[in-house]
Design a protein around this motif. Sequence first.
Motif, PDB file in Angstrom:
ATOM      1  N   GLY A  23       0.828  -1.192   0.000  1.00  0.00           N
ATOM      2  CA  GLY A  23       0.000   0.000   0.000  1.00  0.00           C
ATOM      3  C   GLY A  23       0.861   1.239   0.000  1.00  0.00           C
ATOM      4  N   GLY A  24       0.350   2.320  -0.562  1.00  0.00           N
ATOM      5  CA  GLY A  24       1.143   3.523  -0.690  1.00  0.00           C
ATOM      6  C   GLY A  24       1.321   4.288   0.598  1.00  0.00           C
ATOM      7  N   LYS A  25       0.405   4.143   1.548  1.00  0.00           N
ATOM      8  CA  LYS A  25       0.500   4.898   2.788  1.00  0.00           C
ATOM      9  C   LYS A  25       0.256   3.984   3.986  1.00  0.00           C
ATOM     10  CE  LYS A  25      -2.849   7.559   4.221  1.00  0.00           C
ATOM     11  NZ  LYS A  25      -3.420   6.794   5.344  1.00  0.00           N
ATOM     12  N   GLY A  26       0.748   4.407   5.140  1.00  0.00           N
ATOM     13  CA  GLY A  26       0.482   3.672   6.352  1.00  0.00           C
ATOM     14  C   GLY A  26      -0.918   3.950   6.880  1.00  0.00           C
ATOM     15  N   GLY A  27      -1.456   3.009   7.650  1.00  0.00           N
ATOM     16  CA  GLY A  27      -2.749   3.219   8.280  1.00  0.00           C
ATOM     17  C   GLY A  27      -3.951   2.800   7.466  1.00  0.00           C
ATOM     18  N   THR A  28      -3.743   2.221   6.290  1.00  0.00           N
ATOM     19  CA  THR A  28      -4.884   1.795   5.469  1.00  0.00           C
ATOM     20  C   THR A  28      -5.419   0.427   5.881  1.00  0.00           C
ATOM     21  OG1 THR A  28      -3.415   0.810   3.818  1.00  0.00           O
ATOM     22  CG2 THR A  28      -4.088   3.097   3.464  1.00  0.00           C
ATOM     23  N   GLY A  29      -4.709  -0.279   6.749  1.00  0.00           N
ATOM     24  CA  GLY A  29      -5.137  -1.624   7.140  1.00  0.00           C
ATOM     25  C   GLY A  29      -4.422  -2.725   6.394  1.00  0.00           C
ATOM     26  N   LYS A  30      -3.280  -2.397   5.816  1.00  0.00           N
ATOM     27  CA  LYS A  30      -2.516  -3.366   5.025  1.00  0.00           C
ATOM     28  C   LYS A  30      -2.145  -4.604   5.840  1.00  0.00           C
ATOM     29  CE  LYS A  30       1.683  -2.246   4.685  1.00  0.00           C
ATOM     30  NZ  LYS A  30       2.153  -3.233   5.696  1.00  0.00           N
ATOM     31  N   THR A  31      -1.602  -4.402   7.023  1.00  0.00           N
ATOM     32  CA  THR A  31      -1.174  -5.537   7.842  1.00  0.00           C
ATOM     33  C   THR A  31      -2.368  -6.349   8.320  1.00  0.00           C
ATOM     34  OG1 THR A  31       0.871  -4.473   8.541  1.00  0.00           O
ATOM     35  CG2 THR A  31       0.002  -6.176   9.975  1.00  0.00           C
ATOM     36  N   SER A  32      -3.444  -5.670   8.662  1.00  0.00           N
ATOM     37  CA  SER A  32      -4.665  -6.371   9.071  1.00  0.00           C
ATOM     38  C   SER A  32      -5.178  -7.251   7.942  1.00  0.00           C
ATOM     39  CB  SER A  32      -5.736  -5.363   9.488  1.00  0.00           C
ATOM     40  OG  SER A  32      -6.903  -6.020   9.932  1.00  0.00           O
ATOM     41  N   VAL A  33      -5.127  -6.734   6.716  1.00  0.00           N
ATOM     42  CA  VAL A  33      -5.536  -7.535   5.555  1.00  0.00           C
ATOM     43  C   VAL A  33      -4.607  -8.723   5.367  1.00  0.00           C
ATOM     44  CG1 VAL A  33      -5.718  -7.534   3.027  1.00  0.00           C
ATOM     45  CG2 VAL A  33      -6.701  -5.651   4.356  1.00  0.00           C
ATOM     46  N   ALA A  34      -3.302  -8.499   5.480  1.00  0.00           N
ATOM     47  CA  ALA A  34      -2.334  -9.572   5.272  1.00  0.00           C
ATOM     48  C   ALA A  34      -2.523 -10.702   6.277  1.00  0.00           C
ATOM     49  CB  ALA A  34      -0.910  -9.016   5.361  1.00  0.00           C
ATOM     50  N   VAL A  35      -2.667 -10.352   7.555  1.00  0.00           N
ATOM     51  CA  VAL A  35      -2.808 -11.369   8.604  1.00  0.00           C
ATOM     52  C   VAL A  35      -4.123 -12.126   8.457  1.00  0.00           C
ATOM     53  CG1 VAL A  35      -3.129 -11.686  11.090  1.00  0.00           C
ATOM     54  CG2 VAL A  35      -1.280 -10.229  10.253  1.00  0.00           C
ATOM     55  N   ASN A  36      -5.206 -11.403   8.248  1.00  0.00           N
ATOM     56  CA  ASN A  36      -6.509 -12.068   8.120  1.00  0.00           C
ATOM     57  C   ASN A  36      -6.597 -12.886   6.843  1.00  0.00           C
ATOM     58  OD1 ASN A  36      -8.678 -11.345  10.290  1.00  0.00           O
ATOM     59  ND2 ASN A  36      -7.454  -9.481  10.010  1.00  0.00           N
ATOM     60  N   LEU A  37      -5.947 -12.413   5.780  1.00  0.00           N
ATOM     61  CA  LEU A  37      -5.911 -13.193   4.538  1.00  0.00           C
ATOM     62  C   LEU A  37      -5.150 -14.495   4.750  1.00  0.00           C
ATOM     63  CD1 LEU A  37      -6.413 -13.547   1.511  1.00  0.00           C
ATOM     64  CD2 LEU A  37      -4.369 -12.138   1.085  1.00  0.00           C
ATOM     65  N   ALA A  38      -4.059 -14.441   5.487  1.00  0.00           N
ATOM     66  CA  ALA A  38      -3.294 -15.653   5.778  1.00  0.00           C
ATOM     67  C   ALA A  38      -4.148 -16.668   6.528  1.00  0.00           C
ATOM     68  CB  ALA A  38      -2.052 -15.304   6.594  1.00  0.00           C
ATOM     69  N   VAL A  39      -4.904 -16.195   7.518  1.00  0.00           N
ATOM     70  CA  VAL A  39      -5.754 -17.100   8.303  1.00  0.00           C
ATOM     71  C   VAL A  39      -6.890 -17.651   7.442  1.00  0.00           C
ATOM     72  CG1 VAL A  39      -7.281 -17.272  10.303  1.00  0.00           C
ATOM     73  CG2 VAL A  39      -5.174 -15.924  10.454  1.00  0.00           C
ATOM     74  N   ALA A  40      -7.488 -16.790   6.615  1.00  0.00           N
ATOM     75  CA  ALA A  40      -8.577 -17.246   5.746  1.00  0.00           C
ATOM     76  C   ALA A  40      -8.097 -18.302   4.762  1.00  0.00           C
ATOM     77  CB  ALA A  40      -9.182 -16.054   5.004  1.00  0.00           C
ATOM     78  N   LEU A  41      -6.926 -18.093   4.183  1.00  0.00           N
ATOM     79  CA  LEU A  41      -6.371 -19.086   3.253  1.00  0.00           C
ATOM     80  C   LEU A  41      -6.096 -20.406   3.975  1.00  0.00           C
ATOM     81  CD1 LEU A  41      -3.926 -16.819   1.216  1.00  0.00           C
ATOM     82  CD2 LEU A  41      -6.014 -17.910   0.361  1.00  0.00           C
ATOM     83  N   LYS A  42      -5.612 -20.314   5.212  1.00  0.00           N
ATOM     84  CA  LYS A  42      -5.396 -21.530   6.004  1.00  0.00           C
ATOM     85  C   LYS A  42      -6.715 -22.247   6.249  1.00  0.00           C
ATOM     86  CE  LYS A  42      -3.176 -24.411   8.747  1.00  0.00           C
ATOM     87  NZ  LYS A  42      -4.319 -25.175   9.258  1.00  0.00           N
ATOM     88  N   MET A  43      -7.774 -21.504   6.501  1.00  0.00           N
ATOM     89  CA  MET A  43      -9.097 -22.088   6.719  1.00  0.00           C
ATOM     90  C   MET A  43      -9.634 -22.726   5.447  1.00  0.00           C
ATOM     91  SD  MET A  43     -10.599 -19.031   9.151  1.00  0.00           S
ATOM     92  CE  MET A  43     -12.200 -19.754   9.535  1.00  0.00           C
ATOM     93  N   TYR A  44      -9.142 -22.263   4.284  1.00  0.00           N
ATOM     94  CA  TYR A  44      -9.510 -22.862   3.002  1.00  0.00           C
ATOM     95  C   TYR A  44      -8.600 -24.036   2.636  1.00  0.00           C
ATOM     96  CZ  TYR A  44     -12.809 -19.112   1.808  1.00  0.00           C
ATOM     97  OH  TYR A  44     -13.878 -18.256   1.781  1.00  0.00           O
ATOM     98  N   GLY A  45      -7.743 -24.422   3.552  1.00  0.00           N
ATOM     99  CA  GLY A  45      -6.915 -25.610   3.341  1.00  0.00           C
ATOM    100  C   GLY A  45      -5.562 -25.350   2.708  1.00  0.00           C
ATOM    101  N   LYS A  46      -5.135 -24.092   2.630  1.00  0.00           N
ATOM    102  CA  LYS A  46      -3.850 -23.769   2.025  1.00  0.00           C
ATOM    103  C   LYS A  46      -2.744 -23.733   3.086  1.00  0.00           C
ATOM    104  CE  LYS A  46      -5.738 -23.168  -2.009  1.00  0.00           C
ATOM    105  NZ  LYS A  46      -5.524 -24.176  -3.076  1.00  0.00           N
ATOM    106  N   ARG A  47      -1.557 -24.177   2.691  1.00  0.00           N
ATOM    107  CA  ARG A  47      -0.381 -24.048   3.554  1.00  0.00           C
ATOM    108  C   ARG A  47       0.242 -22.692   3.280  1.00  0.00           C
ATOM    109  NH1 ARG A  47       4.028 -27.985   4.513  1.00  0.00           N
ATOM    110  NH2 ARG A  47       3.842 -26.979   6.547  1.00  0.00           N
ATOM    111  N   VAL A  48       0.268 -21.854   4.313  1.00  0.00           N
ATOM    112  CA  VAL A  48       0.604 -20.446   4.140  1.00  0.00           C
ATOM    113  C   VAL A  48       1.855 -20.098   4.936  1.00  0.00           C
ATOM    114  CG1 VAL A  48      -0.228 -18.082   4.388  1.00  0.00           C
ATOM    115  CG2 VAL A  48      -1.853 -19.923   3.905  1.00  0.00           C
ATOM    116  N   ILE A  49       2.740 -19.332   4.304  1.00  0.00           N
ATOM    117  CA  ILE A  49       3.859 -18.720   5.003  1.00  0.00           C
ATOM    118  C   ILE A  49       3.757 -17.217   4.806  1.00  0.00           C
ATOM    119  CG2 ILE A  49       5.418 -19.045   3.022  1.00  0.00           C
ATOM    120  CD1 ILE A  49       7.691 -19.410   5.063  1.00  0.00           C
ATOM    121  N   LEU A  50       3.772 -16.481   5.900  1.00  0.00           N
ATOM    122  CA  LEU A  50       3.601 -15.028   5.880  1.00  0.00           C
ATOM    123  C   LEU A  50       4.913 -14.371   6.282  1.00  0.00           C
ATOM    124  CD1 LEU A  50       1.909 -12.396   5.802  1.00  0.00           C
ATOM    125  CD2 LEU A  50       1.179 -12.908   8.151  1.00  0.00           C
TER     126      LEU A  50
END
Length: 309
Positions: A23-50
Amino acid sequence: MSEEIAKFFHLKPVSTPIVAVTGGKGGTGKTSVAVNLAVALKMYGKRVILADLDVDCPNDAVLFGRKLEKGKEIVFFKPKINTEKCVKCGKCAEVCLENALVYVKDQFPAFFEELCSGCAACRLVCPADAIEEDHKVLGKIYVSEIDGIWLITGELKPTEARSPLVSFKTKQKTYEIAESENFDVILVDTAPGVHNPVVRALQGADYALAVTEPTPLGAHDLGRILNLTRTLGISTTIVLNRADVEGGFKKVIYDLCEKYGVSVVSEIPFDEKLIEAYVRGVPVVKLFPESPSAKAIFKLASYVCERLK
């Protein structure tokens, strides 16, 4: 000698798909998206490394509700000049691209540690073998496993300025683990902005998710990150966080996407459940899977799964 330096910073490509969250600026929720996306992908059966490559201020672990422990020091070469061997030829300074070594005729080279990149080119060209090996610590790498998700975190040592090198070493560690453990996807959480560490983090990505918000700053900095990913040749799609915030800039974001030929793949609404999950240190997709923000992130995870195919 440029070939030697290139080898030092070369990362062998990996077969695991790489998705960068940026993301171009801080505070947009980039890290929140990254962490939650990692968990969601894991819940979909994917092996994830973040990989948390926001090395100046890594906080992915905070969103998981964990503390970083047992980090391994990132050690880089720095030259130590043996004045008994040095012939004062100045070749070490000539090859130093960072100007960390400065030579004045008939004097021993002066060394400025804060400029040194640790490439060791000076040692390779010294005809008198007068450059001895010393080391400096730039930061640490932490390897954590959280509910089946591997988190690789790079952390820059306070007062150090070489965040691109820490980012590089963290990526290197991530790639090594990804290849040995057969992961389905590598998620890379970059620093905000378009500076050198962000470029380092983005390099090698198969595609990027640019997180923004419908605000004047969000629109301005989205254009900057899209210019960067276009320059790097990385296919990019947009995640619009706090998409229902009033103010009229949602249309500006979509107009900008049309200008760059990119699309918005998920709109995440402003959601108090997301804030509550953040405070409690639990990803919202795990704590409140039926919340509006979690549903939007699951939609994003479905998109990523399709891209992985």
